[in-house]
Design a protein around this motif. Structure first.
Motif, short mmCIF file in Angstrom:
data_model
loop_
_atom_site.label_atom_id
_atom_site.label_comp_id
_atom_site.label_asym_id
_atom_site.label_seq_id
_atom_site.Cartn_x
_atom_site.Cartn_y
_atom_site.Cartn_z
N ASN A 105 -3.43 -0.19 -3.50
CA ASN A 105 -3.03 -1.48 -2.99
C ASN A 105 -2.59 -2.35 -4.16
O ASN A 105 -3.42 -2.80 -4.95
CB ASN A 105 -4.20 -2.13 -2.24
N THR A 124 0.85 -1.19 0.00
CA THR A 124 0.00 0.00 0.00
C THR A 124 0.88 1.24 0.00
O THR A 124 1.82 1.35 0.78
CB THR A 124 -0.92 0.03 1.24
N SER A 153 -9.50 7.95 -1.83
CA SER A 153 -9.59 6.50 -1.82
C SER A 153 -8.42 5.92 -1.03
O SER A 153 -7.30 6.43 -1.10
CB SER A 153 -9.56 5.95 -3.26
N VAL A 182 -9.09 -7.02 3.45
CA VAL A 182 -8.78 -5.70 2.89
C VAL A 182 -9.62 -4.65 3.59
O VAL A 182 -10.80 -4.87 3.87
CB VAL A 182 -9.05 -5.67 1.37
N GLU A 193 -11.96 -4.97 -5.19
CA GLU A 193 -12.63 -3.72 -4.83
C GLU A 193 -13.90 -4.05 -4.06
O GLU A 193 -14.74 -4.82 -4.52
CB GLU A 193 -12.96 -2.91 -6.09
N GLU A 243 -11.03 -0.83 2.98
CA GLU A 243 -11.24 0.13 1.89
C GLU A 243 -12.06 1.31 2.39
O GLU A 243 -13.11 1.13 3.00
CB GLU A 243 -11.96 -0.55 0.72
N SER A 287 -6.97 1.80 0.00
CA SER A 287 -7.14 0.36 0.00
C SER A 287 -5.85 -0.27 0.51
O SER A 287 -4.76 0.11 0.10
CB SER A 287 -7.46 -0.15 -1.41
N THR A 340 -6.35 -6.37 -7.96
CA THR A 340 -6.70 -5.89 -6.62
C THR A 340 -8.22 -5.92 -6.43
O THR A 340 -8.94 -5.35 -7.25
CB THR A 340 -6.20 -4.45 -6.42
#
Length: 258
Positions: free
Chosen positions: A114, A104, A173, A188, A131, A190, A175, A129
Motif C-alpha cells: 500500500n 495497492t 502480506s 486500512v 502498519e 491488513e 495492505s 504507510t
C-alpha cells in the motif's frame, strides 16, 4: 501418515491461496507509449489520474498524470510493479479533497503493498504507510522479536537454496485503503500469514487471528504453528508525511446461509 500429509497440504494451500489476493498474474500488452488509467485512478476533482503503462522511453511503471493535458507528471517509484501489468490490477483510493491517494498493488503473488502519496504543487510525495499488526497484537510482535525476528522467504533464501534457519517467518502480506472517512482519516485493511516454531502464539492474537499447530514430517522436534492475522484500522495523516493508527478492530468472516 496420510492424515499428516493431508494437513500439511491443506496448510500450504491456505498459505498460498492468501484469501483472494493471490490470484493469477494480470498482464496487459501495452502499445508503445500507451498509458491507461488504473482502477479508481481519477482524482475526485478530475485534475489528476494514476496511470500504468510505458513512457516514451519504453519503461513500464505507474505514473501521476495531468488528467486534462494527459502529460505525465512523474513516476510513482514506491508502487509495487513486480508482478502485474494490467491497469485493473492496480487500485487507487483518493482522499475526498484529491490531496492524498493510496495505491495497492502486488510485489509478488503473496505480497500486496500500500503506497500512499501527498499530491501538492503538481508533485507526489511519499507518505509513511501505517502498519496495524503491532498496534493490534503487540504481544505477537514481541514474540517474533524474542524468536529472532520474522523473516520473509526472500530473506531466508537470499544467499543459497538451503536457507537461513528461522523461528518466525512471514509468508504473505496484504495492505490497502478501504475508504477515506475525511480528508485526513482513512480505514486500512491488513492481512498476513505467518509460521512460528517452538512457542504457541495463540494467546498473543486475541480476536485478530488464529493459530493452528501443524504436524511436521521432518526430523525437527520443534512445534510448528500456522498463524493468520486480519484487521481493519482507522488511521490519520500527520505533518511531515507521517501517519498513525488510531484504532483497530478484527475482521470477522461473514457467514452465508446455505
Amino acid at each position: 501418515m496420510r492424515q499428516i500429509r493431508s494437513r500439511l497440504r491443506a496448510a500450504v494451500a491456505l498459505s498460498l491461496a492468501f484469501v483472494a489476493h493471490a490470484g493469477a498474474t494480470a498482464t496487459y500488452d501495452y502499445k508503445p507509449g500507451e498509458l491507461l488509467v488504473i482502477d479508481g485512478g481519477t482524482s475526485p476533482d478530475k485534475k489528476f489520474s494514476i496511470v500504468s503503462g510505458e513512457n516514451n522511453a519504453g519503461e513500464f511503471g505507474v505514473y501521476l498524470r495531468d488528467a486534462q493535458t494527459k502529460k505525465l507528471i512523474g513516476k510513482l517509484e514506491e508502487v509495487a510493479t513486480g508482478l502485474d501489468s494490467a491497469p485493473d490490477a492496480y487500485h487507487a483510493h483518493w482522499a475526498p479533497d484529491s490531496k492524498h491517494v493510496g495505491i495497492t498493488s502486488r510485489a509478488d503473488r503473496h505480497w500486496a503493498d500500500n503506497a500512499i502519496y501527498r499530491i501538492e504543487n503538481r508533485r507526489a510525495y511519499p507518505v509513511t504507510t501505517p502498519e496495524l499488526l503491532c498496534h493490534a497484537v503487540p504481544e505477537f510482535c514481541q514474540l517474533t522479536k524474542e524468536l529472532g525476528g520474522a523473516l520473509t522467504e526472500d530473506q531466508i533464501y537470499a544467499e543459497d537454496t538451503v536457507g537461513k534457519p528461522w523461528k518466525a517467518r512471514q509468508n504473505s502480506s496484504y495492505s490497502g485503503i478501504v475508504k477515506w472517512t475525511s480528508p485526513t482519516r482513512f480505514v486500512v485493511r491488513e492481512e498476513s500469514q505467518w509460521q512460528v516454531k517452538e512457542r504457541d502464539p495463540s494467546a498473543t492474537l486475541g480476536q485478530y487471528g488464529e493459530a493452528e499447530k501443524l504436524e511436521d514430517e521432518s526430523d525437527e522436534s520443534a512445534a510448528l504453528y500456522h498463524v493468520s492475522f486480519d484487521a481493519e484500522g482507522e488511521c490519520e495523516l500527520l505533518p511531515a508525511d507521517k501517519t498513525r493508527v488510531l484504532s483497530t478492530q478484527p475482521v470477522k468472516e461473514q457467514k452465508t446461509n446455505e
